[in-house]
Design a protein around this motif. Structure first.
Motif, PDB file in Angstrom:
ATOM      1  N   ILE A  53     -20.135   4.097 -10.183  1.00  0.00           N
ATOM      2  CA  ILE A  53     -19.226   3.288  -9.170  1.00  0.00           C
ATOM      3  C   ILE A  53     -19.680   4.031  -7.863  1.00  0.00           C
ATOM      4  O   ILE A  53     -19.755   5.081  -7.484  1.00  0.00           O
ATOM      5  N   ASP A  54     -19.958   2.888  -6.859  1.00  0.00           N
ATOM      6  CA  ASP A  54     -20.200   3.354  -5.332  1.00  0.00           C
ATOM      7  C   ASP A  54     -18.628   3.505  -4.595  1.00  0.00           C
ATOM      8  O   ASP A  54     -17.855   2.579  -4.560  1.00  0.00           O
ATOM      9  N   ARG A  55     -18.327   4.920  -4.397  1.00  0.00           N
ATOM     10  CA  ARG A  55     -17.118   5.184  -3.709  1.00  0.00           C
ATOM     11  C   ARG A  55     -16.777   4.396  -2.487  1.00  0.00           C
ATOM     12  O   ARG A  55     -15.788   4.348  -2.191  1.00  0.00           O
ATOM     13  N   GLN A  56     -17.917   4.319  -1.466  1.00  0.00           N
ATOM     14  CA  GLN A  56     -17.733   3.924  -0.351  1.00  0.00           C
ATOM     15  C   GLN A  56     -17.454   2.224  -0.568  1.00  0.00           C
ATOM     16  O   GLN A  56     -16.588   2.017   0.160  1.00  0.00           O
ATOM     17  N   ARG A  57     -17.884   1.492  -1.363  1.00  0.00           N
ATOM     18  CA  ARG A  57     -17.605   0.358  -1.657  1.00  0.00           C
ATOM     19  C   ARG A  57     -16.115   0.182  -2.291  1.00  0.00           C
ATOM     20  O   ARG A  57     -15.361  -0.660  -1.950  1.00  0.00           O
ATOM     21  N   LEU A  58     -15.817   0.926  -3.068  1.00  0.00           N
ATOM     22  CA  LEU A  58     -14.503   1.098  -3.801  1.00  0.00           C
ATOM     23  C   LEU A  58     -13.636   1.134  -2.500  1.00  0.00           C
ATOM     24  O   LEU A  58     -12.372   0.790  -2.735  1.00  0.00           O
ATOM     25  N   SER A  59     -13.796   2.244  -1.902  1.00  0.00           N
ATOM     26  CA  SER A  59     -12.769   2.655  -0.640  1.00  0.00           C
ATOM     27  C   SER A  59     -12.510   1.378   0.127  1.00  0.00           C
ATOM     28  O   SER A  59     -11.459   1.002   0.673  1.00  0.00           O
ATOM     29  N   ALA A  60     -13.752   0.456   0.372  1.00  0.00           N
ATOM     30  CA  ALA A  60     -13.604  -0.399   1.345  1.00  0.00           C
ATOM     31  C   ALA A  60     -12.982  -1.614   0.542  1.00  0.00           C
ATOM     32  O   ALA A  60     -12.070  -2.166   1.224  1.00  0.00           O
ATOM     33  N   ASN A  61     -12.965  -1.863  -0.723  1.00  0.00           N
ATOM     34  CA  ASN A  61     -12.227  -2.787  -1.315  1.00  0.00           C
ATOM     35  C   ASN A  61     -10.695  -2.489  -1.422  1.00  0.00           C
ATOM     36  O   ASN A  61     -10.099  -3.428  -1.203  1.00  0.00           O
ATOM     37  N   ILE A  62     -10.463  -1.025  -1.565  1.00  0.00           N
ATOM     38  CA  ILE A  62      -8.715  -0.817  -1.560  1.00  0.00           C
ATOM     39  C   ILE A  62      -8.262  -1.090  -0.256  1.00  0.00           C
ATOM     40  O   ILE A  62      -7.337  -1.787  -0.189  1.00  0.00           O
ATOM     41  N   ALA A  63      -9.006  -0.733   0.895  1.00  0.00           N
ATOM     42  CA  ALA A  63      -8.519  -0.896   2.242  1.00  0.00           C
ATOM     43  C   ALA A  63      -8.341  -2.667   2.582  1.00  0.00           C
ATOM     44  O   ALA A  63      -7.567  -3.084   3.088  1.00  0.00           O
ATOM     45  N   ALA A  64      -9.535  -3.532   1.753  1.00  0.00           N
ATOM     46  CA  ALA A  64      -9.097  -4.699   2.267  1.00  0.00           C
ATOM     47  C   ALA A  64      -8.290  -5.479   1.446  1.00  0.00           C
ATOM     48  O   ALA A  64      -7.371  -6.271   1.890  1.00  0.00           O
ATOM     49  N   ILE A  65      -7.859  -4.991   0.128  1.00  0.00           N
ATOM     50  CA  ILE A  65      -6.692  -5.422  -0.481  1.00  0.00           C
ATOM     51  C   ILE A  65      -5.664  -4.965   0.027  1.00  0.00           C
ATOM     52  O   ILE A  65      -4.742  -5.872  -0.132  1.00  0.00           O
ATOM     53  N   ARG A  66      -5.445  -3.808   0.269  1.00  0.00           N
ATOM     54  CA  ARG A  66      -4.361  -3.082   0.918  1.00  0.00           C
ATOM     55  C   ARG A  66      -3.800  -4.007   2.112  1.00  0.00           C
ATOM     56  O   ARG A  66      -2.629  -4.347   2.464  1.00  0.00           O
ATOM     57  N   SER A  67      -4.717  -4.245   2.991  1.00  0.00           N
ATOM     58  CA  SER A  67      -4.651  -5.039   4.272  1.00  0.00           C
ATOM     59  C   SER A  67      -3.876  -6.424   4.053  1.00  0.00           C
ATOM     60  O   SER A  67      -3.180  -6.895   4.384  1.00  0.00           O
ATOM     61  N   ARG A  68      -4.545  -6.991   2.860  1.00  0.00           N
ATOM     62  CA  ARG A  68      -4.130  -8.467   2.229  1.00  0.00           C
ATOM     63  C   ARG A  68      -2.570  -8.356   1.935  1.00  0.00           C
ATOM     64  O   ARG A  68      -1.876  -9.196   2.374  1.00  0.00           O
ATOM     65  N   VAL A  69      -2.271  -7.651   1.045  1.00  0.00           N
ATOM     66  CA  VAL A  69      -1.042  -7.453   0.251  1.00  0.00           C
ATOM     67  C   VAL A  69      -0.089  -7.039   1.486  1.00  0.00           C
ATOM     68  O   VAL A  69       1.381  -7.471   1.286  1.00  0.00           O
ATOM     69  N   THR A  70      -0.325  -6.129   2.347  1.00  0.00           N
ATOM     70  CA  THR A  70       0.646  -5.689   3.349  1.00  0.00           C
ATOM     71  C   THR A  70       0.872  -6.869   4.401  1.00  0.00           C
ATOM     72  O   THR A  70       1.988  -6.959   4.621  1.00  0.00           O
ATOM     73  N   GLU A  71      -0.020  -7.564   4.687  1.00  0.00           N
ATOM     74  CA  GLU A  71       0.195  -8.902   5.547  1.00  0.00           C
ATOM     75  C   GLU A  71       1.049  -9.688   4.819  1.00  0.00           C
ATOM     76  O   GLU A  71       1.881 -10.327   5.430  1.00  0.00           O
ATOM     77  N   GLY A  72       0.902  -9.918   3.334  1.00  0.00           N
ATOM     78  CA  GLY A  72       1.707 -10.755   2.573  1.00  0.00           C
ATOM     79  C   GLY A  72       3.174 -10.199   2.171  1.00  0.00           C
ATOM     80  O   GLY A  72       4.036 -10.864   1.604  1.00  0.00           O
ATOM     81  N   LYS A  73       3.429  -8.984   2.564  1.00  0.00           N
ATOM     82  CA  LYS A  73       4.407  -8.135   2.147  1.00  0.00           C
ATOM     83  C   LYS A  73       5.022  -8.183   0.686  1.00  0.00           C
ATOM     84  O   LYS A  73       5.990  -8.363   0.418  1.00  0.00           O
ATOM     85  N   LEU A  74       3.921  -8.011  -0.107  1.00  0.00           N
ATOM     86  CA  LEU A  74       3.767  -7.991  -1.517  1.00  0.00           C
ATOM     87  C   LEU A  74       3.354  -6.472  -1.843  1.00  0.00           C
ATOM     88  O   LEU A  74       2.409  -6.387  -1.791  1.00  0.00           O
ATOM     89  N   PRO A  75       4.325  -5.800  -2.835  1.00  0.00           N
ATOM     90  CA  PRO A  75       3.745  -4.711  -3.560  1.00  0.00           C
ATOM     91  C   PRO A  75       2.835  -5.205  -4.540  1.00  0.00           C
ATOM     92  O   PRO A  75       2.902  -6.472  -5.096  1.00  0.00           O
ATOM     93  N   LEU A  76       1.948  -4.315  -4.830  1.00  0.00           N
ATOM     94  CA  LEU A  76       0.921  -4.305  -5.809  1.00  0.00           C
ATOM     95  C   LEU A  76       0.935  -3.648  -7.009  1.00  0.00           C
ATOM     96  O   LEU A  76       1.241  -2.303  -7.195  1.00  0.00           O
ATOM     97  N   ARG A  77       0.822  -4.155  -8.143  1.00  0.00           N
ATOM     98  CA  ARG A  77       0.722  -3.320  -9.561  1.00  0.00           C
ATOM     99  C   ARG A  77      -0.598  -3.259  -9.858  1.00  0.00           C
ATOM    100  O   ARG A  77      -1.554  -4.398 -10.192  1.00  0.00           O
ATOM    101  N   VAL A  78      -1.162  -2.048 -10.257  1.00  0.00           N
ATOM    102  CA  VAL A  78      -2.537  -1.812 -10.620  1.00  0.00           C
ATOM    103  C   VAL A  78      -2.631  -2.075 -12.006  1.00  0.00           C
ATOM    104  O   VAL A  78      -1.930  -1.828 -12.921  1.00  0.00           O
ATOM    105  N   VAL A  79      -3.640  -2.855 -12.434  1.00  0.00           N
ATOM    106  CA  VAL A  79      -4.018  -3.247 -13.901  1.00  0.00           C
ATOM    107  C   VAL A  79      -4.776  -2.201 -14.590  1.00  0.00           C
ATOM    108  O   VAL A  79      -5.851  -2.100 -14.219  1.00  0.00           O
ATOM    109  N   ALA A  80      -4.113  -1.585 -15.302  1.00  0.00           N
ATOM    110  CA  ALA A  80      -5.068  -0.230 -15.889  1.00  0.00           C
ATOM    111  C   ALA A  80      -6.196  -0.534 -16.647  1.00  0.00           C
ATOM    112  O   ALA A  80      -7.171   0.079 -16.734  1.00  0.00           O
ATOM    113  N   LYS A  81      -5.935  -1.443 -17.605  1.00  0.00           N
ATOM    114  CA  LYS A  81      -7.239  -2.103 -18.617  1.00  0.00           C
ATOM    115  C   LYS A  81      -8.334  -2.415 -17.782  1.00  0.00           C
ATOM    116  O   LYS A  81      -9.537  -2.192 -18.371  1.00  0.00           O
ATOM    117  N   SER A  82      -8.351  -2.692 -16.584  1.00  0.00           N
ATOM    118  CA  SER A  82      -9.764  -3.192 -15.757  1.00  0.00           C
ATOM    119  C   SER A  82      -9.842  -1.865 -15.235  1.00  0.00           C
ATOM    120  O   SER A  82     -11.284  -1.869 -14.368  1.00  0.00           O
TER     121      SER A  82
END
Length: 414
Positions: A53-82
């Motif tokens: 796992i590339d930690r820099q890419r993982l962190s960038a993906n987390i930031a991008a997804i958080r930005s999107r759901v924050t914009e949409g005012k939606l809480p996020l549930r993390v899918v553990a199996k994935s």
């Protein structure tokens, strides 16, 4: 003469058409990214199949997804199996600022409950009542107080209710609704209303609805499919309201990695689930996920490298086969194989069409432009995460320059 001319001309045209079908030669060597990753793995002495796992890419993906759901005012549930690694899950949960988890098996739930005792759990699929029993008896009723058990039929609601009655406990039920995927769940608003109305007699509190919609981007008309899914969900919300429940106080779960972004633009639900998108395997190359980067790769060394004339068992075929397809001119046997993954670097590698797949020494073929040597690395991109992440032992972490440690995975479970 005229007939001979026609035949010769026809043969020439047929030959030209055949040549047009001949595969073009491809291939090359690692780009700077994979060359750097390979060098880091060699310095760390990792010369066996590993999941990186590339930690820099993982962190960038987390930031991008958080930005999107924050914009949409939606809480996020993390899918553990994935993301089946405690440290990986924690990194995503902290990065997203969420304590919501979706879990798909009793075994994984039992593994996660002690690690995240304060989390809000939603089961992602309906389990047999015997698994409900197993979790309660092993973890205790208090430990599962924050678990919403997924119920897809009146019969399952009754079966869980009998278990709860026998143990004198109350429990939370979330109703699975079919919003277009057609793999199960309540399809009739009247049935949802009846289930909600009867829940108390089963010792249950209706905690919410779950409507999964990853089929939407695959439909001929994705916009229409999304609208239909929203209409179906809206009807189910109306049904629980008619049963006397306040939808604003319920978990109205939806989405999945392929569709969460659509919901961020407007949805009848009040939370989305995302798992695979954080590491973006190959099956998740959707336009709506274009801002995310692949963050997980399989790395494995070449253990045998052969020129076309040296490939074992191919001596009689090598001439015509390699003339026809220049991408079979070299062969590379790798350590392990037969994973749910596709070769990604060096470019131009393919699974052998003649040898087929192998989980021991898989044969990859390439053109002469692929100049791998023994002990060089081959990189594959997983099609999915889920069970594949559990096949390599500890996950290897890459920080952009060096290997930065490992993350243990959860014990193997289905």
């Amino acid at each position: 003469m005229k007939r001979r001319t026609v035949l010769i001309g026809g043969a020439a045209l047929a030959g030209a058409g055949l040549l047009a079908l001949r595969p073009a030669e491809g291939g090359g060597m690692h780009d700077a990214y994979f060359a750097g990753l390979s060098a880091a793995l060699k310095r760390a002495g990792l010369m066996h199949p590993v999941l990186v796992i590339d930690r820099q890419r993982l962190s960038a993906n987390i930031a991008a997804i958080r930005s999107r759901v924050t914009e949409g005012k939606l809480p996020l549930r993390v899918v553990a199996k994935s993301l089946p690694s405690p440290a990986l899950l924690s990194a995503v949960m902290v990065g997203m600022g969420t304590q919501r988890l979706m879990v798909f098996s009793a075994e994984m739930l039992l593994q996660l409950l002690p690690l995240h005792s304060n989390a809000d759990y939603l089961m992602g699929k309906p389990l047999p009542a015997s698994e409900f029993v197993r979790v309660i008896d092993r973890a205790g009723a208090e430990a599962v107080a924050n678990v919403q058990w997924l119920i897809d039929t009146p019969e399952r609601l009754k079966a869980y209710g009998e278990v709860a009655k026998a143990r004198g406990l109350t429990w939370q039920a979330s109703l699975e609704i079919d919003v277009g995927l057609h793999r199960g769940g309540f399809t009739d608003p009247a049935a949802v209303k009846a289930a909600a109305a009867s829940a108390a007699s089963r010792g249950a509190t209706i905690a919410g609805l779950m409507g999964y919609d990853p089929h939407v981007p695959k439909m001929p008309n994705p916009d229409g499919a999304f609208t239909s899914a929203q209409d179906a969900y809206r009807a189910m919300i109306g049904a629980v309201r008619e049963a006397g429940l306040d939808p604003a106080k319920l978990t109205l779960n939806t989405a999945g990695s392929p569709t969460f972004s659509l919901h961020c633009a407007g949805t009848v639900a009040n939370e989305v689930s995302v798992g695979s998108a954080f590491v973006k395997p190959g099956d998740f190359d959707y336009d709506d996920l274009g801002a995310l980067q692949p963050a997980a790769f399989i790395a494995t060394p070449v253990i045998k490298a052969s020129a076309d004339q040296d490939l074992p068992g191919l001596s009689a075929l090598s001439g015509p086969l390699h003339w026809w397809d220049p991408n079979t001119q070299r062969g590379f046997f790798i350590h392990g194989g037969h994973w749910l993954a596709k070769p990604v670097s060096p470019p131009g590698l393919e699974y052998s069409k003649l040898f087929g797949r192998s989980s021991n020494q898989e044969l990859l073929t390439g053109s002469r432009q692929v100049d791998l040597k023994v002990d060089d690395h081959v990189f594959l991109r997983p099609d999915q995460s889920e069970a594949l992440f559990l096949q390599f032992g500890d996950i290897v972490l890459y920080d952009g320059g060096e290997i930065g440690g490992t993350w243990p995975t959860l014990p193997i479970s289905a």
